[in-house]
Design a protein around this motif. Sequence first.
Motif, PDB file in Angstrom:
ATOM      1  N   ASP A 269       0.827  -1.208   0.000  1.00  0.00           N
ATOM      2  CA  ASP A 269       0.000   0.000   0.000  1.00  0.00           C
ATOM      3  C   ASP A 269       0.860   1.256   0.000  1.00  0.00           C
ATOM      4  O   ASP A 269       0.586   2.216  -0.718  1.00  0.00           O
ATOM      5  CB  ASP A 269      -0.927   0.012   1.225  1.00  0.00           C
ATOM      6  CG  ASP A 269      -2.175  -0.836   1.028  1.00  0.00           C
ATOM      7  OD1 ASP A 269      -2.401  -1.297  -0.107  1.00  0.00           O
ATOM      8  OD2 ASP A 269      -2.919  -1.038   1.997  1.00  0.00           O
ATOM      9  N   ALA A 270       1.902   1.272   0.839  1.00  0.00           N
ATOM     10  CA  ALA A 270       2.778   2.438   0.905  1.00  0.00           C
ATOM     11  C   ALA A 270       3.496   2.644  -0.430  1.00  0.00           C
ATOM     12  O   ALA A 270       3.656   3.778  -0.894  1.00  0.00           O
ATOM     13  CB  ALA A 270       3.796   2.268   2.034  1.00  0.00           C
ATOM     14  N   HIS A 271       3.901   1.549  -1.036  1.00  0.00           N
ATOM     15  CA  HIS A 271       4.546   1.624  -2.356  1.00  0.00           C
ATOM     16  C   HIS A 271       3.584   2.237  -3.369  1.00  0.00           C
ATOM     17  O   HIS A 271       3.986   3.055  -4.210  1.00  0.00           O
ATOM     18  CB  HIS A 271       4.967   0.218  -2.788  1.00  0.00           C
ATOM     19  CG  HIS A 271       5.817   0.177  -4.008  1.00  0.00           C
ATOM     20  ND1 HIS A 271       7.131   0.596  -4.031  1.00  0.00           N
ATOM     21  CD2 HIS A 271       5.544  -0.233  -5.259  1.00  0.00           C
ATOM     22  CE1 HIS A 271       7.625   0.446  -5.240  1.00  0.00           C
ATOM     23  NE2 HIS A 271       6.683  -0.048  -6.008  1.00  0.00           N
TER      24      HIS A 271
ATOM     25  N   LEU B 135       5.971  16.546   0.706  1.00  0.00           N
ATOM     26  CA  LEU B 135       5.242  15.394   1.225  1.00  0.00           C
ATOM     27  C   LEU B 135       5.889  14.092   0.761  1.00  0.00           C
ATOM     28  O   LEU B 135       6.029  13.146   1.539  1.00  0.00           O
ATOM     29  CB  LEU B 135       3.781  15.442   0.782  1.00  0.00           C
ATOM     30  CG  LEU B 135       2.928  14.233   1.188  1.00  0.00           C
ATOM     31  CD1 LEU B 135       2.889  14.074   2.699  1.00  0.00           C
ATOM     32  CD2 LEU B 135       1.528  14.352   0.614  1.00  0.00           C
ATOM     33  N   TYR B 136       6.285  14.036  -0.498  1.00  0.00           N
ATOM     34  CA  TYR B 136       6.957  12.845  -1.025  1.00  0.00           C
ATOM     35  C   TYR B 136       8.174  12.498  -0.166  1.00  0.00           C
ATOM     36  O   TYR B 136       8.351  11.345   0.250  1.00  0.00           O
ATOM     37  CB  TYR B 136       7.385  13.093  -2.472  1.00  0.00           C
ATOM     38  CG  TYR B 136       8.287  12.025  -3.029  1.00  0.00           C
ATOM     39  CD1 TYR B 136       7.771  10.861  -3.592  1.00  0.00           C
ATOM     40  CD2 TYR B 136       9.671  12.176  -2.984  1.00  0.00           C
ATOM     41  CE1 TYR B 136       8.601   9.869  -4.101  1.00  0.00           C
ATOM     42  CE2 TYR B 136      10.517  11.196  -3.473  1.00  0.00           C
ATOM     43  CZ  TYR B 136       9.982  10.046  -4.031  1.00  0.00           C
ATOM     44  OH  TYR B 136      10.825   9.066  -4.517  1.00  0.00           O
ATOM     45  N   ASN B 137       9.007  13.492   0.122  1.00  0.00           N
ATOM     46  CA  ASN B 137      10.215  13.243   0.915  1.00  0.00           C
ATOM     47  C   ASN B 137       9.874  12.789   2.329  1.00  0.00           C
ATOM     48  O   ASN B 137      10.546  11.905   2.889  1.00  0.00           O
ATOM     49  CB  ASN B 137      11.087  14.502   0.950  1.00  0.00           C
ATOM     50  CG  ASN B 137      11.726  14.787  -0.396  1.00  0.00           C
ATOM     51  OD1 ASN B 137      12.018  13.875  -1.168  1.00  0.00           O
ATOM     52  ND2 ASN B 137      11.939  16.065  -0.695  1.00  0.00           N
ATOM     53  N   THR B 138       8.822  13.349   2.913  1.00  0.00           N
ATOM     54  CA  THR B 138       8.409  12.961   4.268  1.00  0.00           C
ATOM     55  C   THR B 138       7.897  11.525   4.289  1.00  0.00           C
ATOM     56  O   THR B 138       8.240  10.740   5.184  1.00  0.00           O
ATOM     57  CB  THR B 138       7.322  13.923   4.789  1.00  0.00           C
ATOM     58  OG1 THR B 138       7.852  15.254   4.825  1.00  0.00           O
ATOM     59  CG2 THR B 138       6.850  13.538   6.177  1.00  0.00           C
ATOM     60  N   VAL B 139       7.074  11.166   3.303  1.00  0.00           N
ATOM     61  CA  VAL B 139       6.535   9.800   3.241  1.00  0.00           C
ATOM     62  C   VAL B 139       7.664   8.799   3.020  1.00  0.00           C
ATOM     63  O   VAL B 139       7.731   7.755   3.688  1.00  0.00           O
ATOM     64  CB  VAL B 139       5.462   9.670   2.138  1.00  0.00           C
ATOM     65  CG1 VAL B 139       5.063   8.207   1.941  1.00  0.00           C
ATOM     66  CG2 VAL B 139       4.237  10.501   2.475  1.00  0.00           C
TER      67      VAL B 139
ATOM     68  N   VAL C 102       3.908   5.593  12.792  1.00  0.00           N
ATOM     69  CA  VAL C 102       4.430   6.833  12.206  1.00  0.00           C
ATOM     70  C   VAL C 102       3.950   6.981  10.770  1.00  0.00           C
ATOM     71  O   VAL C 102       3.428   8.028  10.365  1.00  0.00           O
ATOM     72  CB  VAL C 102       5.975   6.869  12.273  1.00  0.00           C
ATOM     73  CG1 VAL C 102       6.507   8.112  11.561  1.00  0.00           C
ATOM     74  CG2 VAL C 102       6.448   6.842  13.720  1.00  0.00           C
ATOM     75  N   LEU C 103       4.110   5.933   9.986  1.00  0.00           N
ATOM     76  CA  LEU C 103       3.683   5.987   8.589  1.00  0.00           C
ATOM     77  C   LEU C 103       2.171   6.183   8.494  1.00  0.00           C
ATOM     78  O   LEU C 103       1.678   6.927   7.653  1.00  0.00           O
ATOM     79  CB  LEU C 103       4.119   4.721   7.857  1.00  0.00           C
ATOM     80  CG  LEU C 103       3.943   4.707   6.344  1.00  0.00           C
ATOM     81  CD1 LEU C 103       4.696   5.860   5.689  1.00  0.00           C
ATOM     82  CD2 LEU C 103       4.416   3.374   5.758  1.00  0.00           C
ATOM     83  N   ARG C 104       1.440   5.533   9.396  1.00  0.00           N
ATOM     84  CA  ARG C 104      -0.021   5.711   9.437  1.00  0.00           C
ATOM     85  C   ARG C 104      -0.368   7.183   9.653  1.00  0.00           C
ATOM     86  O   ARG C 104      -1.226   7.746   8.967  1.00  0.00           O
ATOM     87  CB  ARG C 104      -0.622   4.866  10.560  1.00  0.00           C
ATOM     88  CG  ARG C 104      -2.095   5.136  10.829  1.00  0.00           C
ATOM     89  CD  ARG C 104      -2.572   4.398  12.071  1.00  0.00           C
ATOM     90  NE  ARG C 104      -2.686   2.990  11.830  1.00  0.00           N
ATOM     91  CZ  ARG C 104      -3.774   2.378  11.361  1.00  0.00           C
ATOM     92  NH1 ARG C 104      -4.849   3.094  11.068  1.00  0.00           N
ATOM     93  NH2 ARG C 104      -3.801   1.096  11.176  1.00  0.00           N
ATOM     94  N   ARG C 105       0.307   7.830  10.584  1.00  0.00           N
ATOM     95  CA  ARG C 105       0.006   9.222  10.906  1.00  0.00           C
ATOM     96  C   ARG C 105       0.396  10.146   9.748  1.00  0.00           C
ATOM     97  O   ARG C 105      -0.351  11.058   9.396  1.00  0.00           O
ATOM     98  CB  ARG C 105       0.738   9.634  12.191  1.00  0.00           C
ATOM     99  CG  ARG C 105       0.556  11.093  12.606  1.00  0.00           C
ATOM    100  CD  ARG C 105      -0.916  11.460  12.781  1.00  0.00           C
ATOM    101  NE  ARG C 105      -1.572  10.704  13.798  1.00  0.00           N
ATOM    102  CZ  ARG C 105      -1.640  11.033  15.074  1.00  0.00           C
ATOM    103  NH1 ARG C 105      -1.066  12.132  15.491  1.00  0.00           N
ATOM    104  NH2 ARG C 105      -2.302  10.275  15.915  1.00  0.00           N
ATOM    105  N   VAL C 106       1.539   9.911   9.138  1.00  0.00           N
ATOM    106  CA  VAL C 106       1.986  10.760   8.027  1.00  0.00           C
ATOM    107  C   VAL C 106       0.985  10.697   6.879  1.00  0.00           C
ATOM    108  O   VAL C 106       0.580  11.723   6.325  1.00  0.00           O
ATOM    109  CB  VAL C 106       3.400  10.352   7.553  1.00  0.00           C
ATOM    110  CG1 VAL C 106       3.736  11.001   6.207  1.00  0.00           C
ATOM    111  CG2 VAL C 106       4.442  10.747   8.592  1.00  0.00           C
ATOM    112  N   ILE C 107       0.578   9.492   6.517  1.00  0.00           N
ATOM    113  CA  ILE C 107      -0.350   9.342   5.386  1.00  0.00           C
ATOM    114  C   ILE C 107      -1.741   9.825   5.765  1.00  0.00           C
ATOM    115  O   ILE C 107      -2.405  10.528   4.990  1.00  0.00           O
ATOM    116  CB  ILE C 107      -0.353   7.887   4.882  1.00  0.00           C
ATOM    117  CG1 ILE C 107       1.009   7.594   4.235  1.00  0.00           C
ATOM    118  CG2 ILE C 107      -1.488   7.648   3.897  1.00  0.00           C
ATOM    119  CD1 ILE C 107       1.193   6.194   3.722  1.00  0.00           C
ATOM    120  N   GLY C 108      -2.199   9.503   6.970  1.00  0.00           N
ATOM    121  CA  GLY C 108      -3.515   9.965   7.416  1.00  0.00           C
ATOM    122  C   GLY C 108      -3.601  11.481   7.489  1.00  0.00           C
ATOM    123  O   GLY C 108      -4.601  12.083   7.088  1.00  0.00           O
TER     124      GLY C 108
END
Length: 203
Positions: free
Chosen positions: A28-30, A69-73, A148-154
Amino acid sequence: MNQQQQNGTQLSANMPPNMSHGGHELFDAHEVIGGVTGLLDQYQMYTQHIQDPELKDILNRQTSFMTELYNTVVESYQTGQKPSQSTKVYNMTQSNDVMYGLQPSQPAKPIQSINELSDDHISSFMLGQVKGLASTMAMTALEMTNPVLRRVIGDSVPNLIEMSYEVFLYQNKHGYYQVPQLAEQDMTQMLQSHVPAPHPPLN
């Protein structure tokens, strides 16, 4: 060997943060990262065809925001830890005034040449891409295991909603996206078709 490892399970607290991802989450992240990349690539293609400086400004600001945002994700995806650059809030420049009603316009049809591309087409493409990415991120955030990834994307979903609304308002202002309304009687009936629910008693 502890009991969890014997059972083939492992608690996230016992693993490095960059390995704290489920298999489904990685796919999903990919997909999300690919979606952001696709949006940025497409925006690069659009920039040479835009005529209106206002639309060019929207595209440039959204490109800058989405690059950050790309760099943060990517950082949070690869490290599993809080990124060095936190997610930010996207602020649009359009007013919230919407024009309602329909004006006569020419029927649409597919273009036959790249020379027929207009700001109407390009802003429609932009809107479609941002809306699609907002949906993908919303669904993906629901299935993330790494906190962390959940929060960034959410946290990114409201920003994409704002970006979509900004492009919609631009289109609406220029008559590219018209908004019909129901007759006043029908609208009133729809608006009054629900009443507040009583608070349930405490058990």
